[in-house]
Design an enzyme around this catalytic site. Structure first.
Site, short mmCIF file in Angstrom:
data_model
loop_
_atom_site.label_atom_id
_atom_site.label_comp_id
_atom_site.label_asym_id
_atom_site.label_seq_id
_atom_site.Cartn_x
_atom_site.Cartn_y
_atom_site.Cartn_z
N GLU A 1 13.42 2.82 0.75
CA GLU A 1 12.83 3.34 1.99
C GLU A 1 13.69 3.01 3.21
O GLU A 1 13.18 2.89 4.32
CB GLU A 1 11.41 2.78 2.16
CG GLU A 1 10.50 2.99 0.97
CD GLU A 1 10.35 4.46 0.58
OE1 GLU A 1 10.70 5.34 1.39
OE2 GLU A 1 9.90 4.73 -0.54
N SER B 1 4.13 9.21 -2.65
CA SER B 1 4.44 9.37 -4.08
C SER B 1 4.00 8.15 -4.90
O SER B 1 3.80 8.27 -6.11
CB SER B 1 5.93 9.64 -4.27
OG SER B 1 6.68 8.63 -3.69
N PHE C 1 0.85 -1.20 0.00
CA PHE C 1 0.00 0.00 0.00
C PHE C 1 0.89 1.25 0.00
O PHE C 1 1.79 1.40 0.83
CB PHE C 1 -0.88 0.00 1.25
CG PHE C 1 -1.80 1.19 1.35
CD1 PHE C 1 -2.97 1.25 0.61
CD2 PHE C 1 -1.49 2.26 2.20
CE1 PHE C 1 -3.81 2.36 0.68
CE2 PHE C 1 -2.33 3.37 2.29
CZ PHE C 1 -3.49 3.41 1.52
N GLY C 2 0.61 2.15 -0.95
CA GLY C 2 1.33 3.42 -1.01
C GLY C 2 0.40 4.57 -0.65
O GLY C 2 -0.75 4.61 -1.10
C1 BEZ Z 1 4.54 5.91 -0.65
O1 BEZ Z 1 3.40 5.66 -0.54
O2 BEZ Z 1 4.95 6.47 -1.63
C2 BEZ Z 1 5.45 5.52 0.44
C3 BEZ Z 1 5.53 6.30 1.56
C4 BEZ Z 1 6.41 5.95 2.55
C5 BEZ Z 1 7.20 4.82 2.40
C6 BEZ Z 1 7.08 4.05 1.28
C7 BEZ Z 1 6.21 4.39 0.29
#
Ligand code: BEZ
Length: 188
Positions: A99, A28, A24-25
Site C-alpha cells: 500500500e 479487496s 481492518f480491510g
Molecule cells: C483493503 O481493504 O483491501 C485495503 C484498502 C486500502 C488499503 C489497504 C487495504
C-alpha cells in the site's frame, strides 16, 4: 509527501504496544488475503465511507494512466463494513509495501458487534497524498476504471470482485454498486 509511504508508516505506531494487532480491510481484503493471519472476523468501522478516490499507479493502473482504487473519507454517522484480521507485526512490512502508493496507517476502533470493539489499524489515502485523485462523478470514475489496467490486473475486475463480495455478505454499498452499474453499462 512522497509516492512511497513505507518509511513514514514504519514510524506511525509502536506495534509493540498492542496486546493484539488487528488490521481492518474495506476493499479487496474482504475477499482476497495475501498474508498469514491468526483470525479473521467480519467487522465494521463508523464515520467513514468507501470512495474510489485514490489513484493506483502501481496495481490497477500505471504511472501514465492511473486507475482508481478505494480510500476512506470521513462520513459522519456512516457505517463501513469490512474484514478484520488479527496479525503479527511482521505482516505490516508486507502491507506497508503493498500500500506504499500514498496510504498511511491510522488507528481506529474496529467494531465486531454493538458491544465488542478493539483498537486496530486501517490504511487510508488522504487528500494530501500525491496519488490522490479525489472526487469525480460516478460516470467519470467508471470511465477511468473501465480503461485502466495495471500489474495486478484490470481495474474493473477490482470493482466487480468487491461488489460481489459485498453482496455475498449482504452489505450493500451505494457508491460501489453505482460504479459497478456504470461499468456494466460499458460492457454492453
Ligand atoms: C483493503 O481493504 O483491501 C485495503 C484498502 C486500502 C488499503 C489497504 C487495504
Amino acid at each position: 509527501m512522497s509516492f512511497d509511504t513505507q518509511s513514514i508508516n514504519k514510524q506511525r505506531q509502536n506495534l509493540d504496544e498492542y496486546e493484539q494487532i488487528w488490521v481492518f480491510g474495506y476493499g479487496s481484503l474482504i475477499h482476497k488475503v495475501d498474508f498469514d493471519y491468526i483470525r479473521r472476523r467480519d467487522a465494521c468501522i463508523y464515520h467513514f465511507a468507501r470512495r474510489f478516490w485514490q489513484g493506483s499507479h502501481d496495481h490497477r493502473g500505471t504511472i501514465d494512466a492511473p486507475g482508481r482504487v478505494l480510500t476512506l473519507v470521513p462520513a459522519e454517522g456512516e457505517r463501513c463494513f469490512g474484514a478484520a484480521f488479527q496479525v503479527t507485526k511482521d505482516v505490516f512490512a508486507h502491507l506497508d509495501h503493498r500500500e506504499k502508493n500514498g496510504y498511511l496507517r491510522h488507528e481506529i476502533d474496529i467494531h465486531f458487534s454493538h458491544d465488542e470493539k478493539i483498537k486496530g489499524l486501517v490504511y487510508i489515502g488522504e487528500p494530501d497524498n500525491v496519488a490522490y485523485l479525489g472526487e469525480a462523478s460516478i460516470a467519470d470514475i467508471a470511465q477511468q476504471i473501465f480503461s485502466s489496467v495495471g500489474p495486478s490486473g484490470a481495474n474493473k475486475e477490482y470493482v466487480y470482485a468487491l461488489a460481489e463480495a459485498l453482496r455475498a455478505h449482504n452489505e450493500p454499498d451505494e457508491h460501489v454498486f453505482a460504479v459497478e452499474a456504470a461499468l456494466l453499462a460499458y460492457e454492453d
